[in-house]
Motif scaffolding. Sequence first.
Motif, PDB file in Angstrom:
ATOM      1  N   GLN A 282      12.357  18.081   1.049  1.00 18.79           N
ATOM      2  CA  GLN A 282      12.352  16.851   1.838  1.00 18.79           C
ATOM      3  C   GLN A 282      11.505  17.014   3.094  1.00 18.79           C
ATOM      4  O   GLN A 282      10.759  16.108   3.470  1.00 18.79           O
ATOM      5  N   GLU A 283      11.606  18.165   3.756  1.00 22.06           N
ATOM      6  CA  GLU A 283      10.804  18.399   4.960  1.00 22.06           C
ATOM      7  C   GLU A 283       9.313  18.419   4.636  1.00 22.06           C
ATOM      8  O   GLU A 283       8.508  17.843   5.364  1.00 22.06           O
ATOM      9  N   LEU A 284       8.945  19.072   3.539  1.00 18.02           N
ATOM     10  CA  LEU A 284       7.539  19.099   3.122  1.00 18.02           C
ATOM     11  C   LEU A 284       7.044  17.693   2.827  1.00 18.02           C
ATOM     12  O   LEU A 284       5.980  17.282   3.293  1.00 18.02           O
ATOM     13  N   TYR A 285       7.816  16.938   2.067  1.00 15.15           N
ATOM     14  CA  TYR A 285       7.397  15.585   1.710  1.00 15.15           C
ATOM     15  C   TYR A 285       7.326  14.686   2.947  1.00 15.15           C
ATOM     16  O   TYR A 285       6.425  13.856   3.056  1.00 15.15           O
ATOM     17  N   ALA A 286       8.227  14.863   3.899  1.00 19.48           N
ATOM     18  CA  ALA A 286       8.193  14.076   5.131  1.00 19.48           C
ATOM     19  C   ALA A 286       6.922  14.356   5.922  1.00 19.48           C
ATOM     20  O   ALA A 286       6.300  13.438   6.479  1.00 19.48           O
ATOM     21  N   VAL A 287       6.496  15.613   5.962  1.00 16.88           N
ATOM     22  CA  VAL A 287       5.243  15.954   6.649  1.00 16.88           C
ATOM     23  C   VAL A 287       4.064  15.294   5.946  1.00 16.88           C
ATOM     24  O   VAL A 287       3.175  14.740   6.594  1.00 16.88           O
ATOM     25  N   LEU A 288       4.045  15.333   4.620  1.00 16.33           N
ATOM     26  CA  LEU A 288       2.961  14.692   3.874  1.00 16.33           C
ATOM     27  C   LEU A 288       2.925  13.187   4.136  1.00 16.33           C
ATOM     28  O   LEU A 288       1.851  12.607   4.320  1.00 16.33           O
ATOM     29  N   GLU A 289       4.096  12.548   4.168  1.00 17.51           N
ATOM     30  CA  GLU A 289       4.145  11.114   4.460  1.00 17.51           C
ATOM     31  C   GLU A 289       3.625  10.834   5.868  1.00 17.51           C
ATOM     32  O   GLU A 289       2.910   9.859   6.089  1.00 17.51           O
ATOM     33  N   HIS A 290       3.977  11.683   6.819  1.00 26.27           N
ATOM     34  CA  HIS A 290       3.526  11.524   8.203  1.00 26.27           C
ATOM     35  C   HIS A 290       2.003  11.651   8.290  1.00 26.27           C
ATOM     36  O   HIS A 290       1.337  10.838   8.943  1.00 26.27           O
ATOM     37  N   VAL A 291       1.448  12.656   7.637  1.00 25.67           N
ATOM     38  CA  VAL A 291      -0.005  12.856   7.641  1.00 25.67           C
ATOM     39  C   VAL A 291      -0.690  11.650   7.002  1.00 25.67           C
ATOM     40  O   VAL A 291      -1.680  11.133   7.538  1.00 25.67           O
ATOM     41  N   ALA A 292      -0.170  11.197   5.888  1.00 28.58           N
ATOM     42  CA  ALA A 292      -0.771  10.050   5.209  1.00 28.58           C
ATOM     43  C   ALA A 292      -0.735   8.802   6.079  1.00 28.58           C
ATOM     44  O   ALA A 292      -1.710   8.059   6.163  1.00 28.58           O
ATOM     45  N   ALA A 293       0.378   8.576   6.751  1.00 28.01           N
ATOM     46  CA  ALA A 293       0.507   7.387   7.599  1.00 28.01           C
ATOM     47  C   ALA A 293      -0.433   7.442   8.804  1.00 28.01           C
ATOM     48  O   ALA A 293      -0.982   6.425   9.215  1.00 28.01           O
ATOM     49  N   ARG A 294      -0.634   8.622   9.359  1.00 25.22           N
ATOM     50  CA  ARG A 294      -1.470   8.751  10.559  1.00 25.22           C
ATOM     51  C   ARG A 294      -2.956   8.785  10.253  1.00 25.22           C
ATOM     52  O   ARG A 294      -3.765   8.405  11.087  1.00 25.22           O
TER      53      ARG A 294
ATOM     54  N   ALA B 151      -4.538   7.890   7.034  1.00 24.73           N
ATOM     55  CA  ALA B 151      -5.080   7.036   5.973  1.00 24.73           C
ATOM     56  C   ALA B 151      -5.898   5.916   6.596  1.00 24.73           C
ATOM     57  O   ALA B 151      -5.503   5.310   7.586  1.00 24.73           O
ATOM     58  N   VAL B 152      -7.031   5.663   6.015  1.00 22.66           N
ATOM     59  CA  VAL B 152      -7.903   4.594   6.485  1.00 22.66           C
ATOM     60  C   VAL B 152      -7.541   3.340   5.701  1.00 22.66           C
ATOM     61  O   VAL B 152      -7.570   3.343   4.475  1.00 22.66           O
ATOM     62  N   PRO B 153      -7.197   2.252   6.420  1.00 29.63           N
ATOM     63  CA  PRO B 153      -6.864   1.018   5.703  1.00 29.63           C
ATOM     64  C   PRO B 153      -8.069   0.497   4.930  1.00 29.63           C
ATOM     65  O   PRO B 153      -9.200   0.623   5.383  1.00 29.63           O
ATOM     66  N   ALA B 154      -7.807  -0.051   3.773  1.00 34.76           N
ATOM     67  CA  ALA B 154      -8.877  -0.632   2.965  1.00 34.76           C
ATOM     68  C   ALA B 154      -9.415  -1.873   3.643  1.00 34.76           C
ATOM     69  O   ALA B 154      -8.668  -2.662   4.220  1.00 34.76           O
ATOM     70  N   GLU B 155     -10.722  -2.034   3.583  1.00 32.79           N
ATOM     71  CA  GLU B 155     -11.355  -3.234   4.129  1.00 32.79           C
ATOM     72  C   GLU B 155     -11.116  -4.396   3.179  1.00 32.79           C
ATOM     73  O   GLU B 155     -11.239  -4.236   1.964  1.00 32.79           O
ATOM     74  N   PRO B 156     -10.787  -5.559   3.718  1.00 27.51           N
ATOM     75  CA  PRO B 156     -10.634  -6.732   2.843  1.00 27.51           C
ATOM     76  C   PRO B 156     -11.971  -7.079   2.193  1.00 27.51           C
ATOM     77  O   PRO B 156     -13.029  -6.843   2.780  1.00 27.51           O
ATOM     78  N   PRO B 157     -11.940  -7.607   0.974  1.00 32.48           N
ATOM     79  CA  PRO B 157     -13.180  -7.980   0.312  1.00 32.48           C
ATOM     80  C   PRO B 157     -13.984  -8.970   1.146  1.00 32.48           C
ATOM     81  O   PRO B 157     -13.441  -9.883   1.755  1.00 32.48           O
TER      82      PRO B 157
END
Length: 77
Positions: free
Chosen positions: A53-65, A67-73
């Motif tokens: 759970q701790e490992l997955y929480a770190v991965l979720e945190h990294v992804a949230a911080r 991740a580049v939002p997709a540009e709208p078409p």
Amino acid sequence: MSPLQGRLAARENGSVLSAVRAASRMRMAGEHWLLLLTTDRQNFGSPRSRRAQELYAVLEHVAARHAVPAEPPGSPC
């Protein structure tokens, strides 16, 4: 993550284990990030596993911080 247990110890998850070990050594490559961020939570350990759970929480945190939002078409680049 030692000793190996559950799905992470399974032969078919060898690449996930390699990515987890690379992360523990802070020697990550892009393919490691992609693999870790797209692997199902259950492959890191049981729902009761605190370490998983701790490992997955770190991965979720990294992804949230980071991740580049997709540009709208149709939006300018």
